[in-house]
Structure formats: C-alpha cells, structure tokens
Design an enzyme around this catalytic site. Structure first.
Site, PDB file in Angstrom:
ATOM      1  N   GLU A 182     -30.086  -4.190 -43.457  1.00 24.62           N
ATOM      2  CA  GLU A 182     -30.065  -5.593 -43.027  1.00 24.62           C
ATOM      3  C   GLU A 182     -30.818  -6.504 -43.996  1.00 24.62           C
ATOM      4  OE1 GLU A 182     -32.810  -7.253 -40.347  1.00 24.62           O
ATOM      5  OE2 GLU A 182     -33.580  -5.328 -39.663  1.00 24.62           O
TER       6      GLU A 182
ATOM      7  N   LYS B  31     -40.993  -1.957 -31.409  1.00 23.24           N
ATOM      8  CA  LYS B  31     -42.311  -2.534 -31.648  1.00 23.24           C
ATOM      9  C   LYS B  31     -42.944  -2.999 -30.349  1.00 23.24           C
ATOM     10  CE  LYS B  31     -42.864  -4.496 -35.881  1.00 23.24           C
ATOM     11  NZ  LYS B  31     -42.524  -5.480 -36.885  1.00 23.24           N
TER      12      LYS B  31
HETATM   13  N1  PSU Z   1     -38.406  -6.355 -35.808  1.00 25.27           N
HETATM   14  C1  PSU Z   1     -39.091  -6.012 -36.919  1.00 25.27           C
HETATM   15  N2  PSU Z   1     -38.725  -6.527 -38.110  1.00 25.27           N
HETATM   16  C2  PSU Z   1     -37.660  -7.376 -38.233  1.00 25.27           C
HETATM   17  C3  PSU Z   1     -36.932  -7.715 -37.055  1.00 25.27           C
HETATM   18  C4  PSU Z   1     -37.341  -7.197 -35.879  1.00 25.27           C
HETATM   19  O1  PSU Z   1     -40.031  -5.252 -36.838  1.00 25.27           O
HETATM   20  O2  PSU Z   1     -37.371  -7.837 -39.333  1.00 25.27           O
HETATM   21  C5  PSU Z   1     -35.742  -8.601 -37.188  1.00 25.27           C
HETATM   22  C6  PSU Z   1     -34.466  -7.750 -37.233  1.00 25.27           C
HETATM   23  O3  PSU Z   1     -33.552  -8.367 -38.115  1.00 25.27           O
HETATM   24  C7  PSU Z   1     -33.947  -7.842 -35.802  1.00 25.27           C
HETATM   25  C8  PSU Z   1     -34.324  -9.271 -35.471  1.00 25.27           C
HETATM   26  O4  PSU Z   1     -32.568  -7.634 -35.689  1.00 25.27           O
HETATM   27  O5  PSU Z   1     -35.623  -9.434 -36.036  1.00 25.27           O
HETATM   28  C9  PSU Z   1     -34.346  -9.521 -33.973  1.00 25.27           C
HETATM   29  O6  PSU Z   1     -34.504 -10.885 -33.744  1.00 25.27           O
HETATM   30  P1  PSU Z   1     -34.319 -11.449 -32.250  1.00 25.27           P
HETATM   31  O7  PSU Z   1     -35.485 -10.890 -31.489  1.00 25.27           O
HETATM   32  O8  PSU Z   1     -34.398 -12.927 -32.401  1.00 25.27           O
HETATM   33  O9  PSU Z   1     -32.998 -10.987 -31.766  1.00 25.27           O
END
Ligand code: PSU
Ligand code: MN
Length: 304
Positions: free
Chosen positions: A26, A160
């Site tokens: 990603e 996390k």
């Molecule tokens: N968690 C991490 N690092 C990240 C992300 C999440 O430890 O970079 C990023 C990933 O791209 C994940 C996104 O898909 O955040 C999720 O965002 P949201 O909670 O807005 O869906």
C-alpha cells in the site's frame, strides 16, 4: 489482467502472466503513515525484502487518472515527500481518479486494485479496524468491509491498540474473515506480539497458510484472510508507554476536533512524535518481517 484504468509495471505484468508470485503493497503508509525520509527508505527496503524472498513487489497508488500497480523508485520518492497526495480509501477512488489527483491507497483501496490486477497477497504494517468508542462514533474502517468482499490475503502485524482490538476481532468474525496468527496462539497488537486476545486460528508455515487460501477461494468463499504476523521480540515496543501515548492522542483528537479519515494518520503521527521515533523503528522492523512472510505465502500459493 489488463484494464483501461490500470497501469501495471511491466515486471509485475510479466510475473502475473507467468503465474509467478506477486505481493501488493500500500501507499498510504508511505504518504500518511510515516515521516519522510524514513517512509521512502522503508518502502524501498520492503520491496527489496519481497524480492529477496522470491516474489515481485507491486506498490499501488493513483495518479494521472490511473491506478498504478507497481511504482518506480522515483514515484515512491514522490509519494513519500509530496504534500498534495490524497489518502484514498475505497470511496475516494472514483474522485481521485476522475480528477487526475495523486492518491495514496489505504488497505481497502489497495486490496481492491490488487484484486482487479489479479494479485492474491498483500503486505502491510497495520490494518484499520473498529476504533475505540465506535459504539458512539461508528468509526469502523472501510478496510474491514472491504475485507469481507475482496479475495486477497493480508499480512499485517495484527491490530494496533489505537483501535478496539476485541471489537475488531468480533467484526472480522461477523464478516466471515478467517484470522490466522503466524506461529503463536495469541493475536498480536502491532507494536507488541501480545494483545491479551487469543487468535481465532494459528498456522505455523506459509505452506499451510497458502493451502487455506486456496481452499477458501476454491470453494467460492469470497473475501480476505487476515494473517497476523507478530513483531519479532527484539523490536517490540513497551506496551504501557504506547498506551499512555495513545490515551493522549485520543484526547488530542477530541480537543482538536479531528474527524473522519484524518483520525488514523493524526494518531500515528502523534505517537511517532511522542516516542521520539522508537515506535517508528518498531514499525519498520515489523513491516520488513511481514514482507518476508507475505513473499513466502505468495510463493507457496503460486505453486498450488
Ligand atoms: N495503521 C497503521 N499504519 C497505517 C494505517 C493504519 O499502523 O499506515 C493506514 C492504512 O493505510 C490503513 C488506513 O488502511 O490507515 C486506515 O485508515 P482508516 O482508519 O481511516 O480507515
Ligand atoms: Mn474512520
């Protein structure tokens, strides 16, 4: 698989056509998840690790009205440093594509583009999930709903603890998404190999994981499989310290009225700042470890 809205790097296209292992990566983690220049160095190191372990890397992002499957080192550098890059989850794809904007794709968006290209394995650090307090905010990442419908295996270091790990595991169960922890009984929590939650499933080899993927999709059971790969012990961060920073980050989210898609990047940046980069070192170590396992799974799957 050719598609008018995809630009597939020739090396990736050739590997796909030949049935060789490919691993999707990603770009939100590059543009919005880690600070420059370590983000770029990490993205390149992850690609190198995928190669060393027998697969072709394909970092996914959006530009020039196309979904790019496979980026050059120069393009990765751009996404690591530019200020005009959208964080693109599933709902943002049509806007960013049709407006010719730069987009860094989240887990949800990357998975979907990978699936269109014919890639079955995707490596990241941490997935989005059910946020703490979601019973009031309804903040549930589109990563989870996307995992319910798109048939790509995701290797992450678990969930996390900025999220509600228990609710995230419940949601994954509701959506029929197998959750496998690699090599241990406990589900890991990104910075730590422990979480206090038992993993729904455990497998100890990439061959067995590949066999599970093959079995699931052979039966027509669409959707993702989440492979949780615990951070190696020598890189684990102190959970109590991290928890203090998370609490403070969540208070800052409230006080500064951070909303919607800005919440996750805000919390990640907050923790990285407060831990003086220690969390960043853990983050880099675990994603390299995930790249190794993901390449192994892709290689095993390509033989089946
Ligand atoms: N968690 C991490 N690092 C990240 C992300 C999440 O430890 O970079 C990023 C990933 O791209 C994940 C996104 O898909 O955040 C999720 O965002 P949201 O909670 O807005 O869906
Ligand atoms: Mn959200």
């Amino acid at each position: 698989m050719s598609h008018p809205l995809l630009t597939i790097l020739p090396e990736v296209a050739q590997a796909l056509a030949a049935g060789k292992p490919v691993v999707a990566l990603e770009s939100t983690i590059i543009s919005h998840g880690m600070p420059y220049p370590k983000n770029v160095a990490t993205a390149l190191a992850v690609e190198a690790t995928v190669r060393e372990n027998g697969a072709v890397p394909a970092t996914i992002a959006i530009m020039d009205g196309k979904c790019y499957v496979g980026l050059s080192a120069e393009q990765i550098e751009y996404f690591g440093n530019a200020k005009n890059v959208w964080k693109v989850s599933l709902r943002d794809i049509p806007y960013v594509l049709s407006q010719n904007l730069y987009g860094a794709t989240t887990v949800a968006a990357t998975m979907r583009i990978a699936a269109i290209a014919g890639i079955k394995v995707f490596v990241t650090g941490g997935i989005g999930g059910v946020h703490r307090g979601a019973q009031y905010s309804m903040d549930i990442s589109a990563d989870l709903t996307e995992m319910a419908q798109t048939s790509v295996a995701i290797v992450s270091a678990g969930v996390k603890s900025i999220l509600d790990i228990g609710l995230t595991l419940e949601y994954l169960e509701t959506k029929g998404i197998p959750v496998i922890t690699f090599g241990q009984d406990e589900f890991p929590s990104f910075y730590s190999a422990k979480s206090g939650f038992a993993s729904p499933l455990r497998l100890d080899s990439t061959t067995e994981i590949a066999k599970l993927l093959h079995t699931k999709w052979q039966l027509g059971l669409e959707g993702a499989v989440l492979i949780a790969n615990p951070v190696p012990a020598e890189f684990e961060a102190n959970n109590e310290d991290i928890e203090i920073h998370i609490q403070q980050a969540l208070t800052a989210v409230e006080n500064q009225h951070i909303k919607g898609k800005d919440i996750t990047p805000f919390i990640l940046q907050y923790i990285a700042n407060r831990t003086k980069g220690e969390s960043l070192e853990t983050n880099i170590a675990l994603i390299l470890n995930n790249a190794k396992v993901g390449a192994g799974v892709a290689a095993s799957y390509s033989i089946l």
